[in-house]
Design an enzyme around this catalytic site. Structure first.
Site, PDB file in Angstrom:
ATOM      1  CG  HIS A   1       0.300   6.322  -0.663  1.00 59.97           C
ATOM      2  ND1 HIS A   1      -0.765   6.968  -1.238  1.00 59.97           N
ATOM      3  CD2 HIS A   1      -0.185   5.705   0.450  1.00 59.97           C
ATOM      4  CE1 HIS A   1      -1.868   6.734  -0.501  1.00 59.97           C
ATOM      5  NE2 HIS A   1      -1.537   5.967   0.521  1.00 59.97           N
TER       6      HIS A   1
ATOM      7  CG  HIS B   1      -1.781   1.195   1.363  1.00 57.36           C
ATOM      8  ND1 HIS B   1      -3.100   1.205   0.979  1.00 57.36           N
ATOM      9  CD2 HIS B   1      -1.519   2.447   1.824  1.00 57.36           C
ATOM     10  CE1 HIS B   1      -3.608   2.415   1.194  1.00 57.36           C
ATOM     11  NE2 HIS B   1      -2.666   3.187   1.707  1.00 57.36           N
ATOM     12  CD  GLU B   2       1.582   3.619   3.695  1.00 59.54           C
ATOM     13  OE1 GLU B   2       1.791   4.689   3.080  1.00 59.54           O
ATOM     14  OE2 GLU B   2       0.541   3.409   4.336  1.00 59.54           O
TER      15      GLU B   2
ATOM     16  CG  HIS C   1       0.148   8.833  -6.932  1.00 59.71           C
ATOM     17  ND1 HIS C   1      -0.904   9.235  -6.151  1.00 59.71           N
ATOM     18  CD2 HIS C   1      -0.101   9.333  -8.164  1.00 59.71           C
ATOM     19  CE1 HIS C   1      -1.756   9.934  -6.889  1.00 59.71           C
ATOM     20  NE2 HIS C   1      -1.295  10.011  -8.115  1.00 59.71           N
TER      21      HIS C   1
HETATM   22 ZN   LIG Z   1      -2.805   5.227   2.030  1.00 62.07          ZN
END
Ligand SMILES: [Zn+2]
Length: 316
Positions: free
Chosen positions: A106, A102-103, A109
């Site tokens: 980011h 998940h991290e 991104h």
């Molecule tokens: Zn998040």
């Protein structure tokens, strides 16, 4: 995790031993674009817990990518994993694995941003969009193209696919309850932020918070016996002072995009670099520089569809 990103987005991620992190166990990685050979940016990973560290897991951007000043991104991923005993391997729980992916979503991104202005770079997007790339990246944690590369026992045996299927099936347990209690809290958050001063003045002393909540829930079809909202107004701290301010719905909003994109990627054959290039160019690279629903529709070739989310949660 790096294998999935390298294959899907055509990258190379290599340690930069010559660059020193802010703690001894912080590692610095350079991300290179394989097609052009150009350096993209730096990733710092600070994964282990220590007494002075805040709890939780997060991504930070130190330098936001932008063409205006010719800056390349530097981002951090922070977790709070237990460090291994001397000479031992680190073993992660499934929750920790999913947080890691998940991290890193980011981080990607931020790293794969290609915008003119720092204001719109990487994760500088509206709240209801920012969890889309991170939640999407979690798809690789249990994906057959990825899991065989890391989920192995002490003898090197890969996790059996039947067990992975059982894990996925178990993730549907209780989703009816948790979806309703979450949506109910989101509706209360939104309802409060529609109230005007005139509304309150009109009601005066007759204003009742429980009646207000029940009306909002009934209007949304969420006044359900035995499923209370996750938060009620009297202890719903974060909607007023915690920054949500009508944004508590954003997790499931982003998850609709995430599940819809996972379906598309699987239709494209999973870890397919052509699919990764499309997602990178049309979503990740653009940051907040354009209307994100237009970007999504262009990427997907149609409007978002809620069906993949319902299927994921076993609610179809
Ligand atoms: Zn998040």
């Amino acid at each position: 995790m790096f294998y999935a990103a390298e294959t899907f987005y055509n990258l190379r991620i290599e340690p930069r031993e010559d660059l020193v992190g802010f703690t001894p166990d912080t590692q610095v990685w350079e991300v290179t674009d394989l097609a052009s050979g150009a350096g993209i940016g730096l990733l710092l990973t600070d994964y282990y817990t220590r007494p002075t560290k805040r709890g939780g897991a997060w991504m930070n951007s130190i330098i936001d990518q932008n063409h205006l000043l010719g800056q390349q991104p530097i981002v951090i991923n922070v977790l709070n994993l237990n460090p291994p005993a001397a000479g031992e391997e680190v073993y992660l729980t499934l929750d920790e694995v999913e947080t890691l992916f998940h991290e890193f979503g980011h981080a990607l991104h931020g790293l794969l941003s290609a915008v003119q202005y720092p204001l719109f770079s990487g994760t500088n997007v509206p709240r209801d969009f920012v969890e889309f790339p991170s939640q999407f990246n979690e798809m690789w944690a249990l994906h057959p193209d990825t899991i065989t590369h890391y989920a192995k026992d002490d003898h090197g045996n890969v996790i059996p696919s039947e067990l992975v299927e059982k894990i996925k099936a178990a993730q549907k347990f209780g989703q009816g309850f948790s979806t309703v209690e979450y949506l109910a809290a989101s509706i209360i958050d939104l309802a409060w932020h529609y109230v005007t001063v005139e509304d309150l003045q009109k009601l005066g002393d007759n204003f009742s918070i429980p009646d207000f909540e029940n009306q909002a829930l009934a209007d949304a079809g969420l006044l359900v016996d035995n499923i209370a909202p996750r938060y009620r107004t009297s202890y719903y701290q974060h909607i007023f002072a915690g920054g949500y301010s009508a944004g508590y719905y954003s997790y499931i909003w982003a998850e609709v995009l995430d599940a819809d994109t996972v379906e598309w990627v699987n239709e494209q054959g999973g870890l397919n670099p052509a699919a990764g290039a499309r997602l990178r160019d049309m979503i990740l690279a653009r940051g907040g520089s354009i209307n994100y629903m237009d970007a999504y529709q262009e990427f997907r070739g149609r409007k978002k569809d809620i069906t993949p989310l319902l299927e994921r949660r076993g609610l179809v």
